[in-house]
Motif scaffolding. Structure first.
Motif, PDB file in Angstrom:
ATOM      1  N   UNK A  83       0.801  -1.209   0.000  1.00 44.65           N
ATOM      2  CA  UNK A  83       0.000   0.000   0.000  1.00 44.65           C
ATOM      3  C   UNK A  83       0.834   1.258   0.000  1.00 44.65           C
ATOM      4  N   UNK A  84       0.221   2.317  -0.465  1.00 42.91           N
ATOM      5  CA  UNK A  84       0.850   3.629  -0.469  1.00 42.91           C
ATOM      6  C   UNK A  84      -0.249   4.670  -0.475  1.00 42.91           C
ATOM      7  N   UNK A  85       0.113   5.886  -0.105  1.00 44.21           N
ATOM      8  CA  UNK A  85      -0.871   6.960  -0.119  1.00 44.21           C
ATOM      9  C   UNK A  85      -0.385   8.082  -1.023  1.00 44.21           C
ATOM     10  N   UNK A  86      -1.370   8.790  -1.566  1.00 46.91           N
ATOM     11  CA  UNK A  86      -1.090   9.952  -2.412  1.00 46.91           C
ATOM     12  C   UNK A  86      -1.845  11.145  -1.843  1.00 46.91           C
ATOM     13  N   UNK A  87      -1.232  12.312  -1.904  1.00 47.61           N
ATOM     14  CA  UNK A  87      -1.961  13.494  -1.453  1.00 47.61           C
ATOM     15  C   UNK A  87      -3.096  13.805  -2.421  1.00 47.61           C
ATOM     16  N   UNK A  88      -4.144  14.361  -1.865  1.00 49.74           N
ATOM     17  CA  UNK A  88      -5.288  14.752  -2.690  1.00 49.74           C
ATOM     18  C   UNK A  88      -5.158  16.217  -3.114  1.00 49.74           C
ATOM     19  N   UNK A  89      -5.813  16.545  -4.199  1.00 52.61           N
ATOM     20  CA  UNK A  89      -5.975  17.939  -4.589  1.00 52.61           C
ATOM     21  C   UNK A  89      -7.344  18.375  -4.102  1.00 52.61           C
ATOM     22  N   UNK A  90      -7.686  19.611  -4.323  1.00 51.71           N
ATOM     23  CA  UNK A  90      -9.029  20.072  -4.010  1.00 51.71           C
ATOM     24  C   UNK A  90      -9.071  21.113  -2.918  1.00 51.71           C
ATOM     25  N   UNK A  91     -10.279  21.638  -2.673  1.00 53.68           N
ATOM     26  CA  UNK A  91     -10.439  22.679  -1.660  1.00 53.68           C
ATOM     27  C   UNK A  91     -10.099  22.147  -0.262  1.00 53.68           C
ATOM     28  N   UNK A  92      -9.459  22.988   0.514  1.00 50.02           N
ATOM     29  CA  UNK A  92      -9.130  22.614   1.889  1.00 50.02           C
ATOM     30  C   UNK A  92      -7.819  21.875   2.048  1.00 50.02           C
ATOM     31  N   UNK A  93      -7.150  21.554   0.949  1.00 50.96           N
ATOM     32  CA  UNK A  93      -5.844  20.901   1.070  1.00 50.96           C
ATOM     33  C   UNK A  93      -4.769  21.973   1.256  1.00 50.96           C
ATOM     34  N   UNK A  94      -3.756  21.703   2.065  1.00 49.90           N
ATOM     35  CA  UNK A  94      -2.755  22.726   2.380  1.00 49.90           C
ATOM     36  C   UNK A  94      -1.588  22.813   1.392  1.00 49.90           C
ATOM     37  N   UNK A  95      -1.599  22.004   0.342  1.00 45.60           N
ATOM     38  CA  UNK A  95      -0.439  21.937  -0.542  1.00 45.60           C
ATOM     39  C   UNK A  95      -0.347  23.180  -1.426  1.00 45.60           C
ATOM     40  N   UNK A  96       0.844  23.687  -1.573  1.00 45.04           N
ATOM     41  CA  UNK A  96       1.121  24.755  -2.544  1.00 45.04           C
ATOM     42  C   UNK A  96       1.628  24.059  -3.798  1.00 45.04           C
ATOM     43  N   UNK A  97       0.721  23.816  -4.735  1.00 42.95           N
ATOM     44  CA  UNK A  97       1.013  22.965  -5.888  1.00 42.95           C
ATOM     45  C   UNK A  97       2.120  23.498  -6.790  1.00 42.95           C
ATOM     46  N   UNK A  98       2.464  24.771  -6.665  1.00 39.42           N
ATOM     47  CA  UNK A  98       3.562  25.311  -7.467  1.00 39.42           C
ATOM     48  C   UNK A  98       4.925  25.131  -6.792  1.00 39.42           C
ATOM     49  N   UNK A  99       4.929  24.563  -5.589  1.00 35.80           N
ATOM     50  CA  UNK A  99       6.190  24.310  -4.874  1.00 35.80           C
ATOM     51  C   UNK A  99       6.937  23.154  -5.561  1.00 35.80           C
ATOM     52  N   UNK A 100       8.277  23.238  -5.661  1.00 32.26           N
ATOM     53  CA  UNK A 100       9.055  22.172  -6.323  1.00 32.26           C
ATOM     54  C   UNK A 100       8.841  20.775  -5.727  1.00 32.26           C
ATOM     55  N   UNK A 101       8.463  20.711  -4.462  1.00 30.87           N
ATOM     56  CA  UNK A 101       8.225  19.409  -3.816  1.00 30.87           C
ATOM     57  C   UNK A 101       7.192  18.582  -4.579  1.00 30.87           C
ATOM     58  N   UNK A 102       6.239  19.235  -5.190  1.00 24.00           N
ATOM     59  CA  UNK A 102       5.125  18.540  -5.830  1.00 24.00           C
ATOM     60  C   UNK A 102       5.309  18.353  -7.328  1.00 24.00           C
ATOM     61  N   UNK A 103       6.482  18.703  -7.846  1.00 22.63           N
ATOM     62  CA  UNK A 103       6.727  18.695  -9.287  1.00 22.63           C
ATOM     63  C   UNK A 103       6.321  17.381  -9.973  1.00 22.63           C
TER      64      UNK A 103
END
Length: 124
Positions: A83-103
């Motif tokens: 098993x593994x997990x993936x972060x979700x997109x969408x409203x209320x998520x704290x990720x800054x999708x333009x950050x290099x971490x998420x490339x």
């Protein structure tokens, strides 16, 4: 990590049917609206083993994994979970999708748009 092999499953046949968590924890961590879990279930029913299993076995949502493992255990078969997990997109998520971490990260759909059944701990 325990590799998916029929030899390993044969060694489990000496015991009562069991679930072996080879690359995942039996407890789901992370908020279900922020993370989605995916699973591959290896058993005597699997047509592949080793690297071919990882490349070809279906990736199940949590509800489908629970249904599959319950069916296998009821039939007297042990299984190995990956098993593994993936972060979700969408409203209320704290990720800054333009950050290099998420490339190069593959995101799961927003919880609200995910049509999978709600299962353990509110995970889909």
């Amino acid at each position: 990590m325990q590799r998916p092999s029929f030899r390993f499953l044969a060694s489990l046949a000496q015991r009562s049917p069991t679930i072996v968590y080879a690359s995942a924890s039996p407890s789901l961590s992370g908020h279900p609206k922020l993370y989605k879990y995916f699973w591959q279930v290896f058993s005597v029913e699997s047509p592949w083993e080793n690297d071919e299993f990882f490349a070809s076995a279906p990736q199940l949502c949590t509800a489908d994994m629970v249904q599959t493992t319950e069916r296998l255990l009821a039939a007297g078969h042990s299984c190995v979970l990956y098993g593994w997990k993936r972060p979700r997109t969408g409203p209320g998520t704290p990720w800054k999708l333009d950050h290099p971490r998420w490339k190069d990260v593959a995101f799961a759909p927003p919880w609200e748009d995910d049509t999978d059944e709600i299962s353990l701990g509110g995970h889909k």
